[in-house]
Design a protein around this motif. Structure first.
Motif, short mmCIF file in Angstrom:
data_model
loop_
_atom_site.label_atom_id
_atom_site.label_comp_id
_atom_site.label_asym_id
_atom_site.label_seq_id
_atom_site.Cartn_x
_atom_site.Cartn_y
_atom_site.Cartn_z
N ALA A 1 62.94 26.91 10.67
CA ALA A 1 61.51 26.60 10.49
C ALA A 1 61.34 25.42 9.54
O ALA A 1 60.45 24.59 9.72
CB ALA A 1 60.78 27.82 9.95
N ALA A 2 62.24 25.33 8.55
CA ALA A 2 62.12 24.27 7.55
C ALA A 2 62.68 22.94 8.04
O ALA A 2 62.54 21.91 7.38
CB ALA A 2 62.84 24.69 6.27
N GLY A 3 63.33 22.96 9.20
CA GLY A 3 63.93 21.72 9.72
C GLY A 3 65.14 21.28 8.93
O GLY A 3 65.54 20.12 8.99
N ALA A 4 65.74 22.21 8.16
CA ALA A 4 66.89 21.86 7.31
C ALA A 4 68.19 22.22 8.04
O ALA A 4 69.03 22.95 7.53
CB ALA A 4 66.80 22.59 5.98
N VAL A 5 68.32 21.68 9.25
CA VAL A 5 69.45 22.07 10.09
C VAL A 5 70.52 20.99 10.06
O VAL A 5 70.24 19.81 10.27
CB VAL A 5 68.95 22.29 11.54
N VAL A 6 71.75 21.40 9.76
CA VAL A 6 72.90 20.48 9.80
C VAL A 6 73.83 21.01 10.88
O VAL A 6 74.22 22.18 10.84
CB VAL A 6 73.64 20.48 8.44
N GLU A 7 74.18 20.19 11.84
CA GLU A 7 74.96 20.71 12.96
C GLU A 7 76.46 20.66 12.69
O GLU A 7 76.98 19.66 12.18
CB GLU A 7 74.66 19.92 14.24
N GLU A 8 77.15 21.75 13.01
CA GLU A 8 78.61 21.75 13.03
C GLU A 8 79.03 21.21 14.40
O GLU A 8 78.65 21.76 15.43
CB GLU A 8 79.14 23.18 12.85
N VAL B 1 80.60 31.51 -2.50
CA VAL B 1 80.34 30.40 -1.58
C VAL B 1 78.81 30.30 -1.46
O VAL B 1 78.14 31.34 -1.36
CB VAL B 1 80.93 30.65 -0.17
N ASN B 2 78.29 29.09 -1.47
CA ASN B 2 76.84 28.93 -1.33
C ASN B 2 76.44 29.19 0.12
O ASN B 2 76.80 28.41 1.01
CB ASN B 2 76.45 27.50 -1.75
N ILE B 3 75.70 30.29 0.34
CA ILE B 3 75.28 30.58 1.72
C ILE B 3 73.79 30.27 1.94
O ILE B 3 73.25 30.59 2.99
CB ILE B 3 75.61 32.04 2.14
N ASP B 4 73.17 29.61 0.98
CA ASP B 4 71.76 29.21 1.19
C ASP B 4 71.57 28.41 2.48
O ASP B 4 70.59 28.62 3.20
CB ASP B 4 71.23 28.39 0.00
N PRO B 5 72.51 27.48 2.80
CA PRO B 5 72.31 26.71 4.05
C PRO B 5 72.36 27.58 5.31
O PRO B 5 72.03 27.10 6.39
CB PRO B 5 73.47 25.71 4.04
N LEU B 6 72.77 28.85 5.18
CA LEU B 6 72.86 29.72 6.36
C LEU B 6 71.61 30.59 6.55
O LEU B 6 71.57 31.44 7.44
CB LEU B 6 74.10 30.63 6.25
N SER B 7 70.59 30.37 5.73
CA SER B 7 69.41 31.23 5.83
C SER B 7 68.67 31.01 7.15
O SER B 7 68.69 29.90 7.72
CB SER B 7 68.46 30.97 4.67
N LEU B 8 68.01 32.05 7.61
CA LEU B 8 67.22 31.94 8.86
C LEU B 8 66.12 30.89 8.71
O LEU B 8 65.76 30.21 9.67
CB LEU B 8 66.61 33.31 9.19
N ASN B 9 65.63 30.74 7.49
CA ASN B 9 64.53 29.79 7.22
C ASN B 9 64.84 28.36 7.59
O ASN B 9 63.94 27.55 7.73
CB ASN B 9 64.22 29.78 5.71
#
Ligand SMILES: Cc1cc2nc3c(=O)[nH]c(=O)nc-3n(C[C@H](O)[C@H](O)[C@H](O)COP(=O)(O)OP(=O)(O)OC[C@H]3O[C@@H](n4cnc5c(N)ncnc54)[C@H](O)[C@@H]3O)c2cc1C
Length: 381
Positions: free
Chosen positions: A370-377, A359-367
């Motif tokens: 800071a990067a503003g790459a937040v998608v809300e559940e 499963v791609n867990i890159d979207p779950l990184s702490l970064n």
């Protein structure tokens, strides 16, 4: 002298146990440190719900991987997860919610989730104990359900032990040791342990443990209650895991009784796990409104645990820039039990192979914060 290990895992909940098991599959012999007893933290206080009805690709994929794992749990681990695929039923109580539900269903189906949209009449026909005069529609996925959080944790731990993992109970981690930006090991109440791999999987305790390393983890603890009724045959088995999207009430059957919880989004953050009786009053009101027959039920007991909640309701899983060899698995925001198989599999791939493939867990990184790459559940219970 510090004892050496392939990997050190902080936290003996379902997440730490799953990571330990999956690391052993890849040839490592990790040590797990649990300050209390295995599964005695939030895992043991969980409702055990498992669902694919989420609103983001990442959460849906974590669920689909995990549901497939739970379906084969006994074959894989030789123990029963007590997985009951009774379905999840979400009730929409306004036209706006119904529109959101329709959009969700279309999105979930893109990833292969088998989910249907039901009319109020269909809901009333299948589950006549529900009040439906204020219901505009519902979604139902028959593959969702619930399993035993304690059973799953112990099964992961036993399988990991058989493959060489070591579990230390009543062993508190006092400090994560790092030098020049590299993980070196742990100081614990039972001595020092060294390793170049440290996994922080201790739920709400993690922000304070990693802060001395200069790592800010945006995880906030919120108290969540569950209550059990005495045996209640008036609502016969099986029923789905039912969620009233108006009040936040949810309930399902558990060993003959009814397990009830409710999300009160006005609750302030807290580390307290005391049961608040005022909360029970609100919950009973919501329950009687949705299923009036529950008036005949008697509350047997109740307990509370903590949701380790992130701003976007996605977990934080992966490496950190500040300390090489330190990995986070935290912030599960109320869905850590269900996702534990996928998290263990994906994080072990990241640790051993340098990339998660299942499963791609890159979207779950702490970064992402800071990067503003937040998608809300947004479908949070
Ligand atoms: C009321 C309630 C209902 C829930 N319902 C669901 C549900 O239906 N479905 C679902 O998927 N999830 C649910 N959850 C969420 C789920 O319980 C968590 O996401 C999941 O258990 C997280 O597992 P964990 O291993 O990260 O945390 P935990 O089980 O909390 O494990 C962390 C462990 O770390 C230990 N620890 C802490 N500090 C230290 C230290 N310094 N040294 C050593 N050990 C330490 C703790 O003792 C604890 O055992 C619910 C939670 C609650 C409270």
């Amino acid at each position: 002298m510090a004892e050496r290990a392939d990997a050190l895992i902080i936290g003996g909940g379902v997440i730490g146990a799953s990571i330990a098991y999956h690391l052993t599959l890849r040839g490592l012999k990790p040590h797990v440190f649990e300050r209390d007893l295995l599964g005695s933290g939030n895992t043991g206080r969980s409702a055990g719900g498992i669902r694919a009805q989420f609103t983001t690709e990442t959460n849906i994929k974590l669920s689909l991987y995990s549901i497939a794992f739970y379906e084969r749990f006994k074959e894989i681990l030789g123990a029963d997860a007590e997985f009951h695929q009774v379905g999840y039923l979400f009730l929409a109580v306004s036209p706006e919610q119904l529109e959101q539900f329709k959009a969700r269903v279309a999105f979930q189906r893109r990833f292969g989730v088998q989910v249907s949209l039901l009319t109020p009449d269909e809901v009333a026909a299948q589950w006549p104990f529900l009040r439906t005069d204020d219901v505009y529609g519902a979604t139902h996925s028959a593959k969702d359900g619930f399993a035993g959080p304690y059973e799953v944790t112990i099964a992961f731990a036993n399988a990991a032990k058989q493959r060489g993992a070591v579990f230390h109970e009543q062993a508190e981690v006092q400090q994560i040791v790092a030098e020049h930006g590299v993980a070196r090991g742990l100081q614990t109440s039972i001595g020092e342990f060294s390793s170049s791999v440290v996994v922080a999987a201790a739920g709400p305790a993690i922000p304070a443990l990693v802060k001395p390393l200069g790592i800010e983890v945006p995880v906030v603890p919120y108290r969540r209650h569950l209550f059990m009724t005495e045996t209640f045959p008036e609502i016969p088995d099986p029923i789905p895991f039912i969620i009233d999207s108006g009040t936040g009430l949810y309930f399902r059957k558990e060993t003959g009784g009814i397990m009830l919880g409710m999300v009160d989004k006005s609750d302030p953050p807290t580390f307290s796990m005391n049961v608040d009786d005022a909360y029970l009053e609100k919950l009973v009101e919501a329950a009687l409104m949705r299923a009036p027959i529950l008036e005949k039920a008697n509350i047997l007991n109740g307990w509370a645990g903590l949701y380790d909640t992130t701003p976007d309701h996605h977990a934080i899983v992966g490496s950190v820039d500040e300390v090489k060899g330190l990995y986070l698995a935290v912030g599960f925001s109320g869905h850590g039990f269900m996702h534990s198989p996928a998290i263990g599999a994906a994080l072990s791939e990241l640790i051993v192979d340098g990339a998660a493939k299942c499963v791609n867990i890159d979207p779950l990184s702490l970064n992402r914060f800071a990067a503003g790459a937040v998608v809300e559940e947004t479908n949070v219970i």
